[in-house]
Design a protein around this motif. Structure first.
Motif, PDB file in Angstrom:
ATOM      1  N   UNK A 231      69.289 -34.925-104.242  1.00 54.47           N
ATOM      2  CA  UNK A 231      70.351 -33.957-103.948  1.00 54.47           C
ATOM      3  C   UNK A 231      69.816 -32.545-104.126  1.00 54.47           C
ATOM      4  N   UNK A 232      70.055 -31.707-103.131  1.00 57.91           N
ATOM      5  CA  UNK A 232      69.735 -30.286-103.246  1.00 57.91           C
ATOM      6  C   UNK A 232      70.910 -29.567-103.889  1.00 57.91           C
ATOM      7  N   UNK A 233      70.634 -28.761-104.915  1.00 57.34           N
ATOM      8  CA  UNK A 233      71.677 -28.047-105.662  1.00 57.34           C
ATOM      9  C   UNK A 233      71.499 -26.554-105.424  1.00 57.34           C
ATOM     10  N   UNK A 234      72.364 -25.976-104.629  1.00 61.27           N
ATOM     11  CA  UNK A 234      72.223 -24.574-104.257  1.00 61.27           C
ATOM     12  C   UNK A 234      72.452 -23.642-105.445  1.00 61.27           C
ATOM     13  N   UNK A 235      73.228 -24.096-106.437  1.00 56.08           N
ATOM     14  CA  UNK A 235      73.546 -23.243-107.582  1.00 56.08           C
ATOM     15  C   UNK A 235      72.425 -23.220-108.618  1.00 56.08           C
ATOM     16  N   UNK A 236      71.480 -24.121-108.527  1.00 56.34           N
ATOM     17  CA  UNK A 236      70.346 -24.166-109.455  1.00 56.34           C
ATOM     18  C   UNK A 236      69.241 -23.268-108.894  1.00 56.34           C
ATOM     19  N   UNK A 237      68.999 -22.148-109.562  1.00 58.39           N
ATOM     20  CA  UNK A 237      68.163 -21.102-108.981  1.00 58.39           C
ATOM     21  C   UNK A 237      67.098 -20.627-109.953  1.00 58.39           C
ATOM     22  N   UNK A 238      65.898 -20.422-109.421  1.00 56.64           N
ATOM     23  CA  UNK A 238      64.836 -19.779-110.187  1.00 56.64           C
ATOM     24  C   UNK A 238      64.396 -18.524-109.437  1.00 56.64           C
ATOM     25  N   UNK A 239      63.957 -17.537-110.200  1.00 61.44           N
ATOM     26  CA  UNK A 239      63.520 -16.261-109.647  1.00 61.44           C
ATOM     27  C   UNK A 239      62.004 -16.196-109.640  1.00 61.44           C
ATOM     28  N   UNK A 240      61.454 -15.753-108.526  1.00 61.60           N
ATOM     29  CA  UNK A 240      60.005 -15.691-108.378  1.00 61.60           C
ATOM     30  C   UNK A 240      59.615 -14.316-107.855  1.00 61.60           C
ATOM     31  N   UNK A 241      58.329 -14.005-107.948  1.00 58.63           N
ATOM     32  CA  UNK A 241      57.778 -12.790-107.351  1.00 58.63           C
ATOM     33  C   UNK A 241      56.980 -13.182-106.118  1.00 58.63           C
ATOM     34  N   UNK A 242      57.113 -12.418-105.066  1.00 61.38           N
ATOM     35  CA  UNK A 242      56.404 -12.725-103.837  1.00 61.38           C
ATOM     36  C   UNK A 242      54.948 -12.299-103.897  1.00 61.38           C
ATOM     37  N   UNK A 243      54.194 -12.735-102.897  1.00 56.59           N
ATOM     38  CA  UNK A 243      52.780 -12.386-102.769  1.00 56.59           C
ATOM     39  C   UNK A 243      52.619 -11.488-101.558  1.00 56.59           C
ATOM     40  N   UNK A 244      52.100 -10.278-101.768  1.00 54.59           N
ATOM     41  CA  UNK A 244      51.937  -9.323-100.682  1.00 54.59           C
ATOM     42  C   UNK A 244      50.618  -9.474 -99.947  1.00 54.59           C
ATOM     43  N   UNK A 245      49.579  -9.945-100.639  1.00 54.19           N
ATOM     44  CA  UNK A 245      48.240  -9.983-100.062  1.00 54.19           C
ATOM     45  C   UNK A 245      48.087 -11.117 -99.052  1.00 54.19           C
ATOM     46  N   UNK A 329      49.158  -8.496 -85.721  1.00 54.38           N
ATOM     47  CA  UNK A 329      47.871  -7.904 -86.099  1.00 54.38           C
ATOM     48  C   UNK A 329      48.067  -6.480 -86.589  1.00 54.38           C
ATOM     49  N   UNK A 330      48.936  -5.737 -85.930  1.00 55.79           N
ATOM     50  CA  UNK A 330      49.221  -4.372 -86.390  1.00 55.79           C
ATOM     51  C   UNK A 330      49.818  -4.383 -87.788  1.00 55.79           C
ATOM     52  N   UNK A 331      50.676  -5.366 -88.051  1.00 56.24           N
ATOM     53  CA  UNK A 331      51.255  -5.479 -89.381  1.00 56.24           C
ATOM     54  C   UNK A 331      50.221  -5.791 -90.441  1.00 56.24           C
ATOM     55  N   UNK A 332      49.220  -6.612 -90.086  1.00 57.61           N
ATOM     56  CA  UNK A 332      48.144  -6.924 -91.028  1.00 57.61           C
ATOM     57  C   UNK A 332      47.262  -5.708 -91.297  1.00 57.61           C
ATOM     58  N   UNK A 333      47.028  -4.904 -90.274  1.00 62.09           N
ATOM     59  CA  UNK A 333      46.170  -3.729 -90.426  1.00 62.09           C
ATOM     60  C   UNK A 333      46.883  -2.568 -91.101  1.00 62.09           C
ATOM     61  N   UNK A 334      48.192  -2.637 -91.188  1.00 62.18           N
ATOM     62  CA  UNK A 334      48.983  -1.533 -91.771  1.00 62.18           C
ATOM     63  C   UNK A 334      48.980  -1.646 -93.300  1.00 62.18           C
ATOM     64  N   UNK A 335      47.857  -1.320 -93.925  1.00 60.18           N
ATOM     65  CA  UNK A 335      47.714  -1.489 -95.375  1.00 60.18           C
ATOM     66  C   UNK A 335      48.596  -0.523 -96.164  1.00 60.18           C
ATOM     67  N   UNK A 342      59.667  -5.370 -89.083  1.00 58.70           N
ATOM     68  CA  UNK A 342      59.292  -6.459 -88.175  1.00 58.70           C
ATOM     69  C   UNK A 342      57.787  -6.681 -88.057  1.00 58.70           C
ATOM     70  N   UNK A 343      57.004  -5.636 -88.257  1.00 60.24           N
ATOM     71  CA  UNK A 343      55.550  -5.796 -88.190  1.00 60.24           C
ATOM     72  C   UNK A 343      55.053  -6.641 -89.359  1.00 60.24           C
ATOM     73  N   UNK A 344      55.620  -6.424 -90.550  1.00 62.40           N
ATOM     74  CA  UNK A 344      55.216  -7.210 -91.719  1.00 62.40           C
ATOM     75  C   UNK A 344      55.723  -8.654 -91.619  1.00 62.40           C
ATOM     76  N   UNK A 345      56.904  -8.812 -91.036  1.00 62.81           N
ATOM     77  CA  UNK A 345      57.418 -10.176 -90.835  1.00 62.81           C
ATOM     78  C   UNK A 345      56.524 -10.951 -89.867  1.00 62.81           C
ATOM     79  N   UNK A 346      56.118 -10.287 -88.786  1.00 61.55           N
ATOM     80  CA  UNK A 346      55.225 -10.938 -87.821  1.00 61.55           C
ATOM     81  C   UNK A 346      53.880 -11.248 -88.465  1.00 61.55           C
ATOM     82  N   UNK A 347      53.391 -10.350 -89.320  1.00 59.80           N
ATOM     83  CA  UNK A 347      52.126 -10.585 -90.012  1.00 59.80           C
ATOM     84  C   UNK A 347      52.225 -11.797 -90.929  1.00 59.80           C
ATOM     85  N   UNK A 348      53.344 -11.934 -91.630  1.00 63.20           N
ATOM     86  CA  UNK A 348      53.538 -13.092 -92.502  1.00 63.20           C
ATOM     87  C   UNK A 348      53.534 -14.382 -91.689  1.00 63.20           C
ATOM     88  N   UNK A 349      54.218 -14.389 -90.555  1.00 63.54           N
ATOM     89  CA  UNK A 349      54.258 -15.585 -89.708  1.00 63.54           C
ATOM     90  C   UNK A 349      52.860 -15.934 -89.219  1.00 63.54           C
TER      91      UNK A 349
END
Length: 378
Positions: A231-245, A329-335, A342-349
């Motif tokens: 069973x997936x429990x939507x109310x059970x939540x943990x907080x994390x930090x994302x990875x930018x690199x 690619x532009x999103x990846x080069x935009x250090x 949207x450029x960073x979202x495309x870079x993540x994908x």
């Protein structure tokens, strides 16, 4: 033939990422909602595997000890996988009988988890990571479905409350997408995905985790193998930090893909629809087709060039593909992160799909990962 290849390479990724969740969403109303009775107080063991976690171990233990929950007993087993820093010493500074600290030699996360479970006294095992924090009420919510005897395991969700300026923006949105997918899977009784940061299992269902597999997936499939639901429990939540690199995002996705495919091979009996019904179809769609889909994007691009003179539609699809890759690619080069989101979202994908493709290639070559170094992919 070229058109067949084009549409195959287009529709399979579409199905894996969007068509499959939409199909489950449409099927959801035909499945009855389950409302379990109140759960009696349980004996619970929380398992935390750690390797060089001196930055997080104190906050993690405080978070677990401060968690207000209705349990008959709470045990916290912190198992160090050959930590060379102060992880073990800091954990042992806690003067609390509920905490058991295991200082184990370096052997890999799966072996450490197996050793930790051997010391557990609880009827319910809860697995979590050292670098995440539980939201108030998470443990009670995670345990509540166990009032139903047909439930063998539960999983929670991980969110990134404050995304960084790089690729973690895309990772945060991906977490929301995964939460939506797990909700629709749960509605149809076929939860196939879990984060190792928050999942629970009945102690009697636990099976020792083999080397090389993804521990969270293997633990999550212990219940279906025994004929129980997750069973997936939507109310059970943990907080994390994302990875930018980009390098760390790529390495993480590569490692998860290799381990995920090895895990599917280890649990291949669950891929039989005649025996496991919708759960097997969900497992194939979510865990297999999705991992194979990225490698279809390159032939999709190449065959699109071949079809340029066939119809104006193919000129539009080629332009859309080239534009998408250019934005990524532009999103990846935009250090300095000056371009719009949207450029960073495309870079993540792009990084995610590339990591999955390389992971598939490594799997086919027989490569695997046993040791884990959390700080390198965090």
């Amino acid at each position: 033939m070229a058109e067949f290849i084009f549409w195959l390479c287009l529709l399979l990724p579409f199905y894996a990422w969007l068509g499959y969740p939409l199909l489950l969403t449409a099927m959801g109303p035909f499945f009855p909602r389950r409302r379990p009775a109140p759960l009696p107080a349980q004996h619970v063991s929380v398992v935390v595997a750690a390797h060089n976690e001196q930055r997080h171990v104190e906050d993690k233990l405080r978070n677990l000890l401060a968690h207000d929950c209705r349990v008959a007993s709470l045990q916290i087993v912190l198992a160090s996988d050959g930590s060379s820093d102060c992880t073990v010493a800091l954990a042992r500074n806690f003067d609390d009988p509920r905490i058991l600290v295991l200082d184990l030699p370096r052997q890999g996360k799966n072996s450490v988890l197996n050793a930790a479970v051997a010391h557990c006294t609880g009827d319910i095992l809860v697995f979590t990571d050292c670098d995440v924090q539980w939201v108030d009420g998470t443990l009670d919510a995670l345990l509540a479905p166990f009032a139903d005897a047909d439930v063998g395991g539960t999983v929670g969700k991980m969110i990134i409350p404050v995304a960084g300026k790089g690729l973690s923006l895309g990772e945060s949105l991906y977490r929301r997408y995964e939460a939506w997918l797990r909700r629709v899977e749960n509605r149809t009784g076929c939860t196939v995905s879990a984060d190792g940061a928050l999942q629970a299992l009945r102690r009697e269902l636990y099976q020792p985790i083999p080397e090389r597999v993804n521990d969270d997936f293997y633990i999550n499939t212990c219940a279906p193998v025994a004929g129980k639901r997750v069973v997936y429990v939507d109310q059970a939540t943990v907080l994390d930090c994302g990875v930018d690199e980009a390098e760390r995002q790529f390495s993480r996705r590569q490692r998860v893909t290799v381990g995920g495919l090895i895990s599917l091979a280890a649990r291949r009996e669950l891929l039989a629809p005649l025996r496991h019904g919708l759960y097997a179809i969900a497992l194939i769609s979510h865990k297999l087709v999705r991992r194979l889909a990225p490698v279809l994007l390159l032939p999709l691009l190449l065959v699109n060039f071949w079809l340029l003179d066939e119809h104006g539609f193919y000129r539009l699809t080629l332009a859309a593909q080239l534009l998408g890759y250019a934005i990524a690619v532009a999103g990846l080069l935009d250090v300095r992160h000056r371009l719009p989101r949207p450029f960073r979202l495309a870079a993540f994908v792009l990084v995610t799909l590339a990591g999955m493709s390389v992971g598939l290639w490594q799997f086919l070559r027989g490569h695997s990962y046993n040791q884990w170094t959390p700080n390198q992919t965090r």
